[in-house]
Design a protein around this motif. Structure first.
Motif, mmCIF file in Angstrom:
data_model
loop_
_atom_site.group_PDB
_atom_site.id
_atom_site.type_symbol
_atom_site.label_atom_id
_atom_site.label_comp_id
_atom_site.label_asym_id
_atom_site.label_seq_id
_atom_site.Cartn_x
_atom_site.Cartn_y
_atom_site.Cartn_z
ATOM 1 N N GLY A 52 31.656 42.743 38.159
ATOM 2 C CA GLY A 52 31.701 42.908 36.704
ATOM 3 C C GLY A 52 33.000 43.532 36.221
ATOM 4 N N THR A 53 33.289 43.325 34.938
ATOM 5 C CA THR A 53 34.472 43.938 34.335
ATOM 6 C C THR A 53 34.020 45.093 33.432
ATOM 7 N N THR A 54 34.823 46.129 33.334
ATOM 8 C CA THR A 54 34.473 47.213 32.407
ATOM 9 C C THR A 54 35.262 47.063 31.105
ATOM 10 N N VAL A 55 34.725 47.695 30.064
ATOM 11 C CA VAL A 55 35.416 47.767 28.776
ATOM 12 C C VAL A 55 35.542 49.255 28.422
ATOM 13 N N ARG A 63 34.326 57.120 28.932
ATOM 14 C CA ARG A 63 33.178 56.215 28.820
ATOM 15 C C ARG A 63 33.649 54.775 28.821
ATOM 16 N N PHE A 64 32.798 53.928 29.375
ATOM 17 C CA PHE A 64 33.099 52.489 29.355
ATOM 18 C C PHE A 64 31.808 51.692 29.399
ATOM 19 N N LEU A 65 31.913 50.443 28.940
ATOM 20 C CA LEU A 65 30.778 49.513 29.034
ATOM 21 C C LEU A 65 30.900 48.763 30.351
ATOM 22 N N ASP A 66 29.774 48.474 30.970
ATOM 23 C CA ASP A 66 29.847 47.765 32.258
ATOM 24 C C ASP A 66 28.738 46.721 32.282
ATOM 25 N N ASN A 67 28.622 45.985 33.358
ATOM 26 C CA ASN A 67 27.471 45.092 33.487
ATOM 27 C C ASN A 67 26.880 45.164 34.893
ATOM 28 N N ARG A 93 35.974 43.229 41.532
ATOM 29 C CA ARG A 93 35.856 44.545 40.900
ATOM 30 C C ARG A 93 35.925 45.611 41.994
ATOM 31 N N GLN A 94 36.780 46.596 41.755
ATOM 32 C CA GLN A 94 36.924 47.700 42.706
ATOM 33 C C GLN A 94 35.547 48.246 43.103
ATOM 34 N N PHE A 95 35.331 48.419 44.368
ATOM 35 C CA PHE A 95 34.087 48.962 44.954
ATOM 36 C C PHE A 95 32.883 48.021 44.874
ATOM 37 N N SER A 96 33.082 46.790 44.445
ATOM 38 C CA SER A 96 31.947 45.841 44.492
ATOM 39 C C SER A 96 31.885 45.260 45.913
ATOM 40 N N LEU A 97 30.867 44.440 46.166
ATOM 41 C CA LEU A 97 30.675 43.934 47.533
ATOM 42 C C LEU A 97 31.847 43.061 47.976
ATOM 43 N N GLN A 98 32.116 43.095 49.276
ATOM 44 C CA GLN A 98 33.204 42.286 49.834
ATOM 45 C C GLN A 98 32.671 41.434 50.978
ATOM 46 N N PRO A 99 33.358 40.309 51.255
ATOM 47 C CA PRO A 99 32.911 39.483 52.367
ATOM 48 C C PRO A 99 32.798 40.323 53.650
ATOM 49 N N TYR A 100 31.826 40.009 54.447
ATOM 50 C CA TYR A 100 31.528 40.652 55.749
ATOM 51 C C TYR A 100 30.973 42.073 55.603
ATOM 52 N N TYR A 187 39.230 27.073 41.884
ATOM 53 C CA TYR A 187 39.034 28.330 41.153
ATOM 54 C C TYR A 187 37.526 28.485 40.978
ATOM 55 N N TYR A 188 36.989 29.551 41.516
ATOM 56 C CA TYR A 188 35.527 29.751 41.545
ATOM 57 C C TYR A 188 35.261 31.049 40.801
ATOM 58 N N LEU A 189 34.923 30.906 39.515
ATOM 59 C CA LEU A 189 34.929 32.062 38.616
ATOM 60 C C LEU A 189 33.541 32.691 38.510
ATOM 61 N N ALA A 190 33.207 33.499 39.521
ATOM 62 C CA ALA A 190 31.858 34.078 39.584
ATOM 63 C C ALA A 190 31.795 35.490 39.006
ATOM 64 N N ALA A 191 32.939 36.061 38.634
ATOM 65 C CA ALA A 191 32.907 37.414 38.063
ATOM 66 C C ALA A 191 32.127 37.405 36.753
ATOM 67 N N ALA A 192 31.450 38.507 36.480
ATOM 68 C CA ALA A 192 30.702 38.633 35.224
ATOM 69 C C ALA A 192 31.634 39.281 34.210
ATOM 70 N N VAL A 193 32.186 38.448 33.347
ATOM 71 C CA VAL A 193 33.270 38.891 32.465
ATOM 72 C C VAL A 193 32.728 39.249 31.087
ATOM 73 N N SER A 194 33.105 40.415 30.617
ATOM 74 C CA SER A 194 32.644 40.854 29.301
ATOM 75 C C SER A 194 33.091 39.869 28.216
ATOM 76 N N ASP A 195 32.241 39.637 27.249
ATOM 77 C CA ASP A 195 32.599 38.775 26.111
ATOM 78 C C ASP A 195 33.299 39.568 25.013
ATOM 79 N N PHE A 196 33.167 40.898 25.065
ATOM 80 C CA PHE A 196 33.724 41.731 23.995
ATOM 81 C C PHE A 196 34.591 42.830 24.591
ATOM 82 N N PHE A 197 35.587 43.243 23.828
ATOM 83 C CA PHE A 197 36.450 44.329 24.301
ATOM 84 C C PHE A 197 36.975 45.108 23.108
ATOM 85 N N LEU A 198 37.553 46.241 23.406
ATOM 86 C CA LEU A 198 38.147 47.080 22.380
ATOM 87 C C LEU A 198 39.665 47.013 22.568
#
Ligand code: 9Z3
Length: 357
Positions: A52-55, A63-67, A93-100, A187-198
């Motif tokens: 996921g991406t943070t806002v 503070r930030f929004l996350d998913n 995303r930093q600290f998200s799951l990685q292969p293996y 290009y395999y775009l599986a990240a959960a990308v925020s639709d809104f930002f500040l």
């Protein structure tokens, strides 16, 4: 909460007004070297985005929004792409799951739980020896073997993002590097990308203070980057797969069709939040005669997007049995839907490259 009248940035305006992450140049020079090496060795390369991406709400971020995304889809898929002979740029995303290492995630399968301290013959633990619990050895050996061989072959390049801004800048820059491979890139775009930002210009510099009642934040819409990605960044050469996430299953197919129609890429994979681990739908266009160069396809009438038997789109469902026990990948070899997703994409990519010849 309402979502009316958000300010809409074009991709161009976005990149002209929002600052790049400070490590962009450095990150991209690593990608450039990786792509050049893979090109020399004739490999196909896939960019996998994951997590996921943070806002952030403040410049000095408290503070930030996350998913919700843990990065399971991306990390798992990356392993299957590597197994299929692709080189992988894993942008996560930093600290998200990685292969293996995902098989031994600290929360679901902590590795300390299956390590043992072996006492020496005289009953002391000097010198200490550490060994893996007998019933975990086979699984660990398989994961470790795959990990070591990818490491030796240098076919996995990892990079991280945190905010949606990092993600957008990295995505554009990596895509512009990868596009030198033309049709050999995916290009395999599986990240959960925020639709809104500040936007930076609207952010408070310091921690937002409480004590003034409720907090009202108006966010702007994140630009739709798939169109420029297809037309400008990859010049129509890359095989682009996006994901569409919905919580109302009825919306999946019409929304996926609308995305394909609007952006003109190759595949949208629709997934319902609660069924995503055992059911996805591939939505693509039925083969049509190619348009003459420079001619844009007409947008489709609304009813075609909703029509259950569309003449323009084709849907292919991939399903695996719903897991009955807790799916712990290291102790319980359950089937992973990413295996079938990746197999299908590898097949389609191959055919697409062939057709272009
Ligand atoms: C997905 O739909 C992924 O499959 C998931 C994977 C995020 C559901 P996990 O990381 O979950 O395995 O827990 N990714 C794309 C989500 C997204 O942001 N899509 C945008 C949208 O739906 C379009 S690109 O509008």
């Amino acid at each position: 909460m309402t979502t009316s009248d958000p300010t809409s940035f074009s991709a161009e305006e976005y990149f002209a007004t929002q600052p790049p992450p400070p490590t962009l140049e450095h990150d991209i020079s690593g990608v450039r070297d990786f792509v050049a090496r893979q090109a020399k060795e004739g490999r196909k390369v896939v960019l996998v985005t994951s997590g996921g991406t943070t806002v952030p709400l403040e410049l000095n971020v408290v503070r930030f929004l996350d998913n919700f995304s843990a990065g399971t889809r991306g990390a798992t898929s990356a392993e299957y792409f590597l197994k299929a002979g692709y080189a992988v740029i894993f942008m996560h995303r930093q600290f998200s799951l990685q292969p293996y290492s995902r098989h031994y995630s600290h929360s679901t399968n902590p590795f300390l739980d299956f390590l043992e301290i072996e006492p020496s013959a005289d009953g002391t633990i000097s010198p200490p020896a550490i060994c893996v619990t007998r019933n975990m050895r086979q699984d660990l050996l398989e994961v470790l073997t795959a990990y070591k061989s990818v490491h030796a072959a240098e076919t996995l390049h990892t990079m991280t993002f945190v905010t949606v801004n990092d993600y957008l800048w990295l995505l554009r820059a990596v895509t512009q590097e990868l596009c030198v491979l033309g049709k050999k890139s995916m290009y395999y775009l599986a990240a959960a990308v925020s639709d809104f930002f500040l936007p930076r210009q609207k952010m408070s510099e310091h921690k937002i203070q409480s004590g003034k009642g409720s907090l009202h934040i108006e966010m702007d819409q994140v630009p739709k980057i798939l169109k420029p990605m297809v037309v400008e960044w990859t010049k129509g050469e890359g095989f682009i797969v996006s994901f569409k996430l919905e919580t109302d299953g009825q919306l999946l197919v019409p929304k996926a069709r609308a995305a394909l129609d609007r952006y003109g890429h190759q595949v949208v994979i629709g997934n319902d939040l609660h069924r995503r681990k055992f059911e996805v739908v591939f939505v693509s266009r039925k083969s049509l005669p190619p348009l003459p160069p420079g001619v844009e396809p007409e947008p489709l009438p609304e009813q075609e997007l909703e029509d259950p038997i569309s003449t323009t789109f084709v849907e292919t469902w991939i399903r695996i049995p719903v897991p009955t026990s807790s799916p712990n990948p290291a102790t319980n070899q359950v089937k992973e839907i990413e295996e079938d997703i990746v197999a299908e994409l590898v097949r389609r990519h191959e055919r697409w490259v062939e057709e272009a010849r």
